[in-house]
Design an enzyme around this catalytic site. Structure first.
Site, PDB file in Angstrom:
ATOM      1  N   GLU A  97      21.763  16.793  -0.221  1.00  0.00           N
ATOM      2  CA  GLU A  97      20.590  17.676  -0.090  1.00  0.00           C
ATOM      3  C   GLU A  97      20.944  19.002   0.565  1.00  0.00           C
ATOM      4  O   GLU A  97      20.434  19.314   1.649  1.00  0.00           O
ATOM      5  CB  GLU A  97      19.547  17.007   0.820  1.00  0.00           C
ATOM      6  CG  GLU A  97      18.828  15.842   0.251  1.00  0.00           C
ATOM      7  CD  GLU A  97      17.997  15.133   1.320  1.00  0.00           C
ATOM      8  OE1 GLU A  97      18.204  15.371   2.534  1.00  0.00           O
ATOM      9  OE2 GLU A  97      17.148  14.338   0.938  1.00  0.00           O
ATOM     10  N   PRO A  98      21.803  19.799  -0.044  1.00  0.00           N
ATOM     11  CA  PRO A  98      22.105  21.091   0.595  1.00  0.00           C
ATOM     12  C   PRO A  98      20.928  22.055   0.498  1.00  0.00           C
ATOM     13  O   PRO A  98      20.231  22.104  -0.514  1.00  0.00           O
ATOM     14  CB  PRO A  98      23.296  21.616  -0.218  1.00  0.00           C
ATOM     15  CG  PRO A  98      23.206  20.924  -1.532  1.00  0.00           C
ATOM     16  CD  PRO A  98      22.465  19.630  -1.333  1.00  0.00           C
ATOM     17  N   GLY A  99      20.702  22.804   1.550  1.00  0.00           N
ATOM     18  CA  GLY A  99      19.681  23.848   1.540  1.00  0.00           C
ATOM     19  C   GLY A  99      20.355  25.188   1.759  1.00  0.00           C
ATOM     20  O   GLY A  99      20.600  25.958   0.833  1.00  0.00           O
ATOM     21  N   ARG A 100      20.725  25.433   3.012  1.00  0.00           N
ATOM     22  CA  ARG A 100      21.335  26.708   3.395  1.00  0.00           C
ATOM     23  C   ARG A 100      22.546  27.056   2.526  1.00  0.00           C
ATOM     24  O   ARG A 100      22.749  28.214   2.162  1.00  0.00           O
ATOM     25  CB  ARG A 100      21.790  26.597   4.857  1.00  0.00           C
ATOM     26  CG  ARG A 100      22.332  27.860   5.451  1.00  0.00           C
ATOM     27  CD  ARG A 100      23.046  27.546   6.775  1.00  0.00           C
ATOM     28  NE  ARG A 100      22.272  26.668   7.611  1.00  0.00           N
ATOM     29  CZ  ARG A 100      21.361  27.063   8.491  1.00  0.00           C
ATOM     30  NH1 ARG A 100      21.125  28.331   8.648  1.00  0.00           N
ATOM     31  NH2 ARG A 100      20.716  26.174   9.223  1.00  0.00           N
ATOM     32  N   ARG A 118      15.063  33.004  13.627  1.00  0.00           N
ATOM     33  CA  ARG A 118      16.237  32.201  13.991  1.00  0.00           C
ATOM     34  C   ARG A 118      17.027  32.735  15.186  1.00  0.00           C
ATOM     35  O   ARG A 118      17.482  31.939  16.009  1.00  0.00           O
ATOM     36  CB  ARG A 118      17.144  31.995  12.778  1.00  0.00           C
ATOM     37  CG  ARG A 118      16.412  31.278  11.627  1.00  0.00           C
ATOM     38  CD  ARG A 118      17.334  30.786  10.554  1.00  0.00           C
ATOM     39  NE  ARG A 118      18.169  29.712  11.027  1.00  0.00           N
ATOM     40  CZ  ARG A 118      19.436  29.826  11.359  1.00  0.00           C
ATOM     41  NH1 ARG A 118      20.049  30.978  11.247  1.00  0.00           N
ATOM     42  NH2 ARG A 118      20.110  28.797  11.801  1.00  0.00           N
ATOM     43  N   TYR A 152      17.283  29.845  17.850  1.00  0.00           N
ATOM     44  CA  TYR A 152      18.575  29.141  17.952  1.00  0.00           C
ATOM     45  C   TYR A 152      19.708  30.053  18.405  1.00  0.00           C
ATOM     46  O   TYR A 152      20.867  29.688  18.223  1.00  0.00           O
ATOM     47  CB  TYR A 152      19.018  28.619  16.581  1.00  0.00           C
ATOM     48  CG  TYR A 152      18.000  27.882  15.767  1.00  0.00           C
ATOM     49  CD1 TYR A 152      17.544  26.622  16.158  1.00  0.00           C
ATOM     50  CD2 TYR A 152      17.526  28.412  14.578  1.00  0.00           C
ATOM     51  CE1 TYR A 152      16.633  25.935  15.379  1.00  0.00           C
ATOM     52  CE2 TYR A 152      16.620  27.725  13.789  1.00  0.00           C
ATOM     53  CZ  TYR A 152      16.169  26.490  14.204  1.00  0.00           C
ATOM     54  OH  TYR A 152      15.276  25.812  13.421  1.00  0.00           O
ATOM     55  N   CYS A 199       6.432  42.142  20.635  1.00  0.00           N
ATOM     56  CA  CYS A 199       6.212  42.279  22.056  1.00  0.00           C
ATOM     57  C   CYS A 199       6.832  41.092  22.787  1.00  0.00           C
ATOM     58  O   CYS A 199       6.130  40.282  23.390  1.00  0.00           O
ATOM     59  CB  CYS A 199       4.700  42.312  22.257  1.00  0.00           C
ATOM     60  SG  CYS A 199       4.268  43.263  23.668  1.00  0.00           S
ATOM     61  N   GLU A 200       8.127  40.941  22.646  1.00  0.00           N
ATOM     62  CA  GLU A 200       8.892  39.837  23.231  1.00  0.00           C
ATOM     63  C   GLU A 200      10.262  40.374  23.590  1.00  0.00           C
ATOM     64  O   GLU A 200      10.951  40.920  22.713  1.00  0.00           O
ATOM     65  CB  GLU A 200       9.123  38.721  22.188  1.00  0.00           C
ATOM     66  CG  GLU A 200       7.950  37.893  21.817  1.00  0.00           C
ATOM     67  CD  GLU A 200       7.555  36.900  22.879  1.00  0.00           C
ATOM     68  OE1 GLU A 200       8.441  36.424  23.622  1.00  0.00           O
ATOM     69  OE2 GLU A 200       6.353  36.621  22.989  1.00  0.00           O
ATOM     70  N   TYR A 256      15.985  29.786   5.720  1.00  0.00           N
ATOM     71  CA  TYR A 256      15.177  29.648   6.935  1.00  0.00           C
ATOM     72  C   TYR A 256      14.715  30.995   7.500  1.00  0.00           C
ATOM     73  O   TYR A 256      14.619  31.170   8.709  1.00  0.00           O
ATOM     74  CB  TYR A 256      15.941  28.827   8.002  1.00  0.00           C
ATOM     75  CG  TYR A 256      16.372  27.480   7.476  1.00  0.00           C
ATOM     76  CD1 TYR A 256      15.437  26.470   7.288  1.00  0.00           C
ATOM     77  CD2 TYR A 256      17.701  27.221   7.131  1.00  0.00           C
ATOM     78  CE1 TYR A 256      15.819  25.235   6.770  1.00  0.00           C
ATOM     79  CE2 TYR A 256      18.086  25.988   6.613  1.00  0.00           C
ATOM     80  CZ  TYR A 256      17.137  25.003   6.436  1.00  0.00           C
ATOM     81  OH  TYR A 256      17.504  23.795   5.918  1.00  0.00           O
TER      82      TYR A 256
END
Ligand SMILES: Cc1ncc(COP(=O)(O)O)c(C=O)c1O
Length: 433
Positions: free
Chosen positions: A286-289, A325, A329, A356-357, A386
């Site tokens: 099940e590869p995604g990235r 991301r 992460y 505003c972070e 993602y």
């Protein structure tokens, strides 16, 4: 000044035509990944199949491409299932995941006849079994297990360790009870077991160790209870670098071949099965990235340049809402100025998002042309996975448009969601008028 070309299209023209921020996805790279899977995994090993992990990036267009490439689709919610349905994706090639599936999602999976439900726990299995009886629908399932390995990646990307919220531990009565329930349920058919050890992994050792542990389970079920396992699903998690390989004028990173993982896992599986005199189950990955990650870039407009003692901030017109991301992460990204790719006078800068972070920094440290000015176009690489799928509306920034490019042509796959669009569904309650 030379411009960044992506999928044959000039990124400065794309930014002008569609506005910024803009997700740009090169269809050719996606299809090349699918061909690599075909040539080095599916053709090399019998009884194998691939389900693209839609959570990485799922749109109607992407579902169509996956369908055309002959892959299956892993969906993880009613929303992703709806995309598959609307895209005309064959339901027999869809598998439904999720650690907290609702009754509505399970009913939809049964009614639509998805190929597999990947069951994450006993309670879900009880509900699924009762619904299957009620609807008189047969359903093929796999049980997700946590193999108890802890790969080298960000702690939020590890999923197969003991104590994970996903799956059931290989040892212990939870899994035994789930298997018992599955094999005694009338309409539920247990096909096998699933694991996914985590994401952004660059060496196959943890996948291989998980294969060995799962085969020990298969062996035990066969020898002690006479329960045969037809299928194993080894999940995804195969890593990609920060710079795309082969982009014109860009010094990329070498591409990690999928066979690095699949050959290692399939060899271990074959070996373990032979040693235990088991017939080898069919295998799904099940590869995604790995399929979508390097195909995508994001274009931003440079809005401000702030030179402080010790740091220069380049402020752009997007940030954590279109790419959460880095703040979730600490995920590293790389960027260039798309309208000045050959400018060799570089300075070290931080790329700041507009939210505003304090933590909304897309890239802590990057070398960009010191001639950078307001109105330049910044291209951040490897945002295919993602980003679009994790986007939010923080600070009500709207959502970037999504275009696909191929051989120099571009086509829109998702229109920009404007600030007005974000207001849809909101009302001033009567009581507050
Ligand atoms: C069950 C499952 N399969 C596949 C994937 C895809 O992972 P990746 O995109 O790293 O290949 C994930 C990611 O979270 C997952 O949870």
């Amino acid at each position: 000044m030379s411009h960044l070309i992506w999928g044959g299209a000039d990124c400065v023209d794309l930014a002008r035509a569609y506005g910024t921020p803009l997700y740009v996805v090169d269809e050719t790279i996606i299809r090349a990944r699918c061909r690599e899977i075909q040539n080095t995994f599916l053709s090399r090993w019998s009884a194998t199949s691939v389900c693209y992990a839609g959570k990485a990036f799922l749109t109607l267009a992407m579902a169509r491409i996956m369908e055309q490439e002959g892959l299956g689709l892993d969906v993880v919610s009613g929303g992703e299932l709806l995309v598959a349905q609307k895209a005309g994706f064959p339901m027999s090639r869809v598998e439904l995941h999720g650690n907290a599936k609702s009754e509505r999602e399970l009913r939809a999976a049964l009614s639509l006849g998805v190929g597999r439900v990947i069951v994450d726990g006993i309670m879900e299995l009880e509900v699924l079994s009762a619904l299957a009886d009620e609807l008189e629908k047969d359903v093929n399932i796999m049980i997700r297990v946590s193999p108890g390995v802890n790969p080298h990646t960000h702690s939020h990307l590890v999923t197969g360790h003991l104590g994970s919220k996903f799956g059931l531990p290989l040892e212990g009565e939870l899994l035994r009870n789930a298997v018992c329930l599955a094999v005694t349920s009338k309409h539920v058919h247990l096909k096998g077991f699933h694991f996914h050890v985590g994401s952004q992994i660059f060496e196959p050792d943890f996948h291989v160790e998980s294969v060995r542990r799962v085969v020990a389970l298969v062996d035990k079920l066969q020898k002690e209870y006479g329960i045969a396992t037809d299928e194993l699903n080894f999940g995804g998690g195969f890593g990609v670098g920060q710079m795309p390989d082969g982009a014109p004028g860009i010094k990329g990173e070498p591409h990690v071949p999928v066979a690095l993982f699949t050959d290692a896992m399939m060899s271990a599986l074959t070996q373990e099965c032979e040693a235990r005199a088991l017939s080898r189950p069919a295998v799904v990955i099940e590869p995604g990235r790995w399929i979508i990650g390097t195909a995508g870039i994001t274009l931003y407009n440079v809005e401000t340049i702030k030179r402080l003692d010790g740091v220069t901030y380049i402020g752009v017109d997007g940030g954590m809402p279109d790419n959460p991301r880095p703040s979730l992460y600490s995920a590293p990204y790389r960027a260039v100025l798309a309208n000045k790719t050959d400018d060799a006078q570089l300075e070290n800068v931080s790329i700041a998002g507009k939210c505003c972070e304090t933590g909304d920094i897309l890239i802590q440290s990057e070398l960009l042309p010191s001639s950078v000015k307001r109105g330049d176009i910044l291209a951040v690489f490897n945002t295919g996975a993602y980003n679009f799928s994790m986007a939010t509306n923080y600070n009500r920034l709207g959502r970037p448009a999504l275009v696909f490019v191929k051989d120099g042509a571009s086509y829109i796959a998702a229109y920009r969601r404007t600030e007005e669009d974000l207001l849809q569904g909101e009302v001033v309650p009567e009581i507050l008028r």
